[in-house]
Write an enzyme that holds these catalytic residues in place. Structure first.
Site, mmCIF file in Angstrom:
data_model
loop_
_atom_site.group_PDB
_atom_site.id
_atom_site.type_symbol
_atom_site.label_atom_id
_atom_site.label_comp_id
_atom_site.label_asym_id
_atom_site.label_seq_id
_atom_site.Cartn_x
_atom_site.Cartn_y
_atom_site.Cartn_z
ATOM 1 N N GLY B 79 18.555 1.919 -49.039
ATOM 2 C CA GLY B 79 19.916 2.466 -49.065
ATOM 3 C C GLY B 79 19.965 3.955 -48.805
ATOM 4 C CG LEU B 80 20.723 5.168 -45.459
ATOM 5 C CD1 LEU B 80 22.052 5.553 -44.798
ATOM 6 C CD2 LEU B 80 19.593 5.230 -44.440
ATOM 7 C CG ASN B 106 16.453 8.249 -39.368
ATOM 8 O OD1 ASN B 106 17.356 7.988 -40.150
ATOM 9 N ND2 ASN B 106 16.075 7.411 -38.407
ATOM 10 C CB CYS B 137 21.015 2.066 -42.364
ATOM 11 S SG CYS B 137 20.311 1.576 -43.965
ATOM 12 C CE LYS B 172 14.894 2.684 -36.564
ATOM 13 N NZ LYS B 172 14.064 3.164 -37.681
ATOM 14 N N GLY B 272 5.851 1.374 -38.889
ATOM 15 C CA GLY B 272 6.388 1.586 -40.224
ATOM 16 C C GLY B 272 5.631 0.831 -41.300
HETATM 17 C C1 LIG Z 1 10.798 0.931 -46.727
HETATM 18 C C2 LIG Z 1 11.473 1.204 -45.427
HETATM 19 C C3 LIG Z 1 12.454 2.203 -45.333
HETATM 20 C C4 LIG Z 1 13.101 2.462 -44.136
HETATM 21 N N1 LIG Z 1 14.031 3.459 -44.062
HETATM 22 C C5 LIG Z 1 14.601 3.773 -42.863
HETATM 23 C C6 LIG Z 1 15.477 4.878 -42.709
HETATM 24 O O1 LIG Z 1 15.755 5.611 -43.650
HETATM 25 N N2 LIG Z 1 16.028 5.120 -41.487
HETATM 26 C C7 LIG Z 1 15.735 4.348 -40.406
HETATM 27 O O2 LIG Z 1 16.233 4.611 -39.310
HETATM 28 N N3 LIG Z 1 14.886 3.303 -40.501
HETATM 29 C C8 LIG Z 1 14.306 3.009 -41.708
HETATM 30 N N4 LIG Z 1 13.420 1.949 -41.788
HETATM 31 C C9 LIG Z 1 13.080 1.188 -40.571
HETATM 32 C C10 LIG Z 1 11.789 1.714 -39.928
HETATM 33 O O3 LIG Z 1 11.974 3.028 -39.467
HETATM 34 C C11 LIG Z 1 11.350 0.842 -38.746
HETATM 35 O O4 LIG Z 1 12.359 0.845 -37.762
HETATM 36 C C12 LIG Z 1 11.093 -0.584 -39.197
HETATM 37 O O5 LIG Z 1 10.325 -0.569 -40.367
HETATM 38 C C13 LIG Z 1 10.420 -1.429 -38.137
HETATM 39 O O6 LIG Z 1 9.119 -1.051 -37.894
HETATM 40 P P1 LIG Z 1 7.829 -1.793 -38.534
HETATM 41 O O7 LIG Z 1 7.877 -3.224 -38.127
HETATM 42 O O8 LIG Z 1 6.665 -1.049 -37.942
HETATM 43 O O9 LIG Z 1 7.938 -1.636 -40.008
HETATM 44 C C14 LIG Z 1 12.776 1.690 -42.995
HETATM 45 C C15 LIG Z 1 11.800 0.687 -43.093
HETATM 46 C C16 LIG Z 1 11.146 0.435 -44.283
HETATM 47 C C17 LIG Z 1 10.103 -0.661 -44.339
#
Ligand SMILES: Cc1cc2nc3c(=O)[nH]c(=O)nc-3n(C[C@H](O)[C@H](O)[C@H](O)COP(=O)(O)O)c2cc1C
Ligand SMILES: Cc1cc2nc3c(=O)[nH]c(=O)nc-3n(C[C@H](O)[C@H](O)[C@H](O)COP(=O)(O)OP(=O)(O)OC[C@H]3O[C@@H](n4cnc5c(N)ncnc54)[C@H](O)[C@@H]3O)c2cc1C
Ligand SMILES: Cc1cc2nc3c(=O)[nH]c(=O)nc-3n(C[C@H](O)[C@H](O)[C@H](O)COP(=O)(O)OP(=O)(O)OC[C@H]3O[C@@H](n4cnc5c(N)ncnc54)[C@H](O)[C@@H]3O)c2cc1C
Ligand SMILES: Cc1cc2nc3c(=O)[nH]c(=O)nc-3n(C[C@H](O)[C@H](O)[C@H](O)COP(=O)(O)O)c2cc1C
Ligand code: FES
Ligand code: FES
Lengths: 262, 294, 294, 262
Positions: B79-80, B106, B137, B172, B272
């Site tokens: 939740g940001l 971001n 998000c 994004k 991520g």
């Molecule tokens: C715990 C967690 C927190 C995340 N928080 C954000 C965020 O604040 N802003 C955002 O654009 N993406 C957020 N993401 C998405 C990641 O940036 C990424 O796009 C996503 O995890 C897909 O990549 P992956 O398969 O390598 O994990 C979050 C992902 C995870 C797992």
């Protein structure tokens, strides 16, 4: 936020599983050789273990450092099999090499004076390490049955088991309600949330101020980046993995935590 | 859009006015603001870092539990949570001067205006290379993925950002609603320098015995290396329909996966969930790709 | 919409005017028209069968390769290969009289009219219990998922079908474009008796060494038990926003998964990829659920 | 479409792996005890093996029945490790029990008269079974090296290896171009598509009419429902798994097949 303290921070190391002991049914003690972790760990800190080199589970699993043997460059954990990750870990055989990250988090503030420890179930896993560093006069431990009781060094030991197989038949809280806790300079509390909540409800303001709690939360990273592991505290959410896992009991928003996770 | 055969040059991509030493970016929300990794001395071989989402005001984020691991992946509903742009400017960015790779901040907002305001403030710092504008998000009630699903909103937000910075920015996008191809075109039209494909897929997990959701927010973003084919498809479709570069995000579990995303048209690739598990593994990806390309 | 704790009654659901002996349906495209399973005597414990998509004219389908297995799932781009409604009526349905469970005929079209025409023809047979209207195929150039992404088209198609039959029908929605919640509402408005959530997620796999797609159609529908959380989230969202029953489709790998989908709000649950691997495993699901609910 | 013939159709059975032999580097012969399959199989039919009871791979893997031992209730397959599924299968040890579906597909139309078999690589896997049922006068086999050559019973045996380690140094096609194939009443052809295409291009119309081809295609189900395995034929796409895998050579649209899958 983490302080940019210049300390190198937690490390990923390959640790070699050295001894496996099934201390009770479904409860295992593992000793790992990993000098980098054994040297740096403090009581109350934890490690994140990659239980499988396969794709799943996708995250590590956190375990309290139960004891360190600095001469051997080894540390121990004690854990109960509750799901997939712990089941995989329990099936490991000595000689297996695993990736371990740690030591992680903030442990107990190990101050001078007399300590009382209160632990339920696997909550007592970290007490052996703590009792080597502080003067433990009293330990109150609870478990489902004598089998699940973890060992602990203490001047006085009070035990409760749910099935009455050892000590008082009942819950840790029953013993806590009777003990004279004002006597001790410091309290350490660790166990299932409902048990900790019941204890905290009972403590006087004064004793609460001297109590430290080792908290648990579902973790994704364990090293502070994901914001996944927060615990409701009086000043907002705090990260279990880097602000804790040990918190002053009075910092925690007990009602809020119980409502969400109890 | 043709598929590409990745070469060594793709491991040193030049885009957004920058020569990256690796196509690997650390994904937003999985690297904090870089402080922990800096302390761990764990940024070798990484091309850049995308910060946790930054909003105008501090945000506590969603109540716990925010994390649930499922049989084959991870759900999160953070939740940001972030300290807000003031604190990012005063407390965090000054401590990042030693960062050995470019930083993209971001940026999220619960109104369209907020995106512009946050970027305006962040312009006070020279440190960031640029921004990643998070209109996707899945874990917030206001804004978030609702913006990303509406091409007109994506275009307006992009324009707002473009009007306030000369630094490069990527938008994004969400895979959950609307058309990712149309939203990408809207971002390009609004002045974005790149698009990130994509944010997390909406997921949910239930403890059916108790009829209880695993996350307090009920639904969350689902991540897993098993989602790679979904991301490859979207990267491919978007690459073929916009001129600006595509940053892939999602599904990377190993070096081959990065090469597959590059082949689909990505120029940079975010990692991520794997980072949460092992920064060391992520640092090794670039070397492993070099080996695979030999 | 509240989460439900599944009970034994959920294993004998009554909906669409029918008492089903199990909530398990065999998913369209993974059970043919039932002839093979009938021969194999392999339909015990199954609640019903959804046929391969049926179109007005025979369709050859996409060129091979139509199938590619990835590290964690399966991609298919069959392209609605089927013998056409005439042949279904004359050659296939007459041979299905021994089917021990209800049949839903999956209907596809490359124009809105076509859906109505196919249903009109199928009304000549008494055998089908009803229809599953496929507005969500990811593997065809015309129609398919483009209809499903547009609520107005979904409503018009639903109305066309509703006008031509008194049998119950479900509209099968896409998770890839548009808003599945809005499309579900449009189906309900158009007179659908249920919605199927959802068709396959668009995916792609590339042999990066050769810069060659694994499927001749480039992209395909990706299926895998790892996608369960994505389907649970969509079933939950849709269940909370329409009054008609939701049929879940996607991600089932074991009995627990079916119970999770029932908890999320599904009344019937389709099983596809698992059926391709093992009809026996699928037949066992209902018994296994009974065990889990004891 | 499948005919509703009243025959019970293919079965899923648990088969016990009985013998494992690495016949050449990376090529394995497995014998499975599974009477239901051994009893019903015909030359050219195949089985679908669930190589792992885990979630992945999500589909079975198809292998030609190489031989049956009816007395033992067993059948054999011979396979090369080319990827994940075959690697898992190759690592199985005797005693393992696997789910096998079969016998599947249409095999060779085993007519009277003299036969010539032409096989490349693993294409020869099914020839032992076929040669027990028909009168094989000639077999032309090719492989990368003598190590990869599969055995085959035949009146006359012509061999080509790419490295020249046995027989002619070159390709099967080199031998085919020299052989007098009009002599034989029936031909069976199986191997990599480019090799089969080269052979077919060379055959006279007349010989082509007497040739049967064992085709391969990526399969998801293997029992006719998914429409995934189609082969371009002169009258449109035909399913490899139920219309084949053995097809009259003249039914196949060779140019179309080569273009898409060659
Ligand atoms: C715990 C967690 C927190 C995340 N928080 C954000 C965020 O604040 N802003 C955002 O654009 N993406 C957020 N993401 C998405 C990641 O940036 C990424 O796009 C996503 O995890 C897909 O990549 P992956 O398969 O390598 O994990 C979050 C992902 C995870 C797992
Ligand atoms: C800082 C810390 C220290 C810990 N120390 C110990 C220890 O010394 N000994 C020990 O036995 N256990 C300890 N735990 C709990 C241990 O991490 C979990 O039991 C373990 O992660 C479960 O993994 P699993 O894959 O077996 O369970 P899963 O299959 O993932 O889940 C099984 C059940 O455990 C719950 N669970 C999952 N992860 C956690 C978690 N991180 N914390 C609490 N509950 C969880 C789930 O909600 C579920 O109900 C600690 C947890 C933390 C956060
Ligand atoms: C009817 C039939 C009979 C067969 N009989 C034999 C046999 O007797 N001995 C033998 O060694 N092999 C045989 N094969 C091929 C065998 O099925 C594949 O080699 C096997 O499925 C590869 O699985 P994998 O997981 O190891 O490979 P993957 O990791 O899935 O893929 C490795 C490579 O093999 C290709 N491949 C995957 N599946 C197939 C397939 N079904 N057919 C052809 N190529 C494929 C892929 O495109 C890829 O290039 C047969 C195939 C069919 C269709
Ligand atoms: C090979 C294959 C063919 C399919 N064909 C169709 C189809 O013709 N019509 C349709 O509505 N869905 C089709 N689907 C989608 C399935 O009906 C089902 O929605 C999907 O496979 C998700 O379920 P699963 O995860 O259990 O496989 C097909 C799926 C597969 C794997
Ligand atoms: S577990 Fe990631 S911040 Fe604590
Ligand atoms: S493999 Fe499914 S129809 Fe042939």
């Amino acid at each position: 936020m983490e302080s940019n303290s210049g300390d190198p921070g937690p490390l990923e190391t390959m640790a070699t599983l050295n001894t496996v002991e099934e201390v009770a049914r479904g409860v295992f003690r593992h000793r790992y050789v990993a000098p980098a972790i054994a040297d740096g760990a403090e009581p109350g800190q934890f490690v994140q273990i990659e239980v499988s080199h396969l794709a799943f589970p996708v995250t590590r699993r956190p375990f309290t450092v139960s004891r360190v043997m600095e001469e051997e460059g080894a540390f121990e954990i004690v854990f109960e099999v509750v799901g997939r990750g712990t089941a995989i870990l329990a099936s490991s055989i000595p000689g297996r090499s695993l990736s371990v990250m740690g030591p992680l988090g903030r442990g107990y503030r190990t101050a001078e004076g007399s300590w009382a420890l209160i632990g339920g179930g696997m909550g007592a896993a970290g007490f052996p390490f703590l009792s080597e560093r502080v003067d433990v006069r009293l330990a109150i431990l609870g478990a489902r049955s004598t089998e699940q009781l973890l060992p602990c060094e203490a001047g006085e030991l009070l035990i409760a088991t749910e099935d009455g197989s050892r000590g008082r038949c009942g819950l840790v809280t029953d013993l806590v309600f009777e003990a004279c806790l004002d006597r001790y300079d410091h309290l350490a509390l660790c166990g299932p949330l409902p048990m900790m909540h019941a204890v905290v409800e009972f403590l006087t303001e004064d004793v609460l101020e001297r109590t430290q709690v080792s908290a648990e939360s579902r973790m994704a990273c364990g090293w502070g980046v994901c914001e996944g592991c927060v615990i409701p505290c009086v000043d907002g959410y705090r990260k279990c993995c880097t602000d804790g896992p040990v918190f002053p009991a009075s910092d925690i928003d007990w009602a809020g935590w119980m409502e969400l996770c109890g | 859009m043709r598929l590409r055969e990745p070469t060594a040059a793709d491991l040193r991509p030049e885009l957004l006015g920058t020569a990256f030493r690796s196509p690997i970016l650390l994904a937003s929300g999985t690297a904090g603001f870089g402080l922990e990794l800096l302390r761990m001395d764990h940024l070798d071989g990484v091309g850049g870092l995308v910060s946790k989402a930054t909003t105008l005001k501090p945000r506590e984020g969603n109540p716990p539990p925010r994390i649930a691991e499922t049989r084959f992946g991870l759900l999160n509903a953070i939740g940001l949570a972030n300290p807000g742009v003031d604190s990012v400017l005063s407390d965090i960015l000054p401590r990042l001067s030693g960062l050995p790779c470019p930083l993209l901040v971001n940026v999220a907002g619960s109104t369209e205006q907020e995106y512009g305001l946050v970027v305006e403030r962040l312009e006070e710092s020279d440190l960031p290379l640029g921004y990643e504008i998070n209109v996707s998000c899945p874990n917030v009630a206001e804004g978030g993925m609702l913006f990303g699903a509406d091409p007109a909103a994506v275009e307006r937000i992009s324009r707002r950002v473009a009007d306030r910075t000369r630094k490069p920015f990527s938008v994004k996008l969400t895979p959950n609603e609307g058309s990712i191809v149309e939203s990408a075109a809207a971002a390009e039209e609004g002045g974005a320098d790149a698009v990130t494909v994509c944010n997390t897929f909406l997921g949910m997990s239930i403890d059916w015995r108790e009829a209880k959701p695993q996350l307090s927010n009920l639904t969350g973003g689902y991540t897993s290396p098993t989602l790679l084919p979904l991301v490859v498809a979207r990267v491919y479709s978007v690459s073929g329909s916009v001129q600006i570069p595509v940053i892939a995000s999602g599904g990377v579990g190993r070096a081959e996966d990065v090469l597959e995303l590059l082949s689909a048209g990505a120029r940079l690739v975010e990692v991520g969930t794997l980072l949460l598990r092992s920064p060391d593994d992520v640092c090794r990806l670039t070397k492993e790709m070099e080996g695979l390309l030999e």
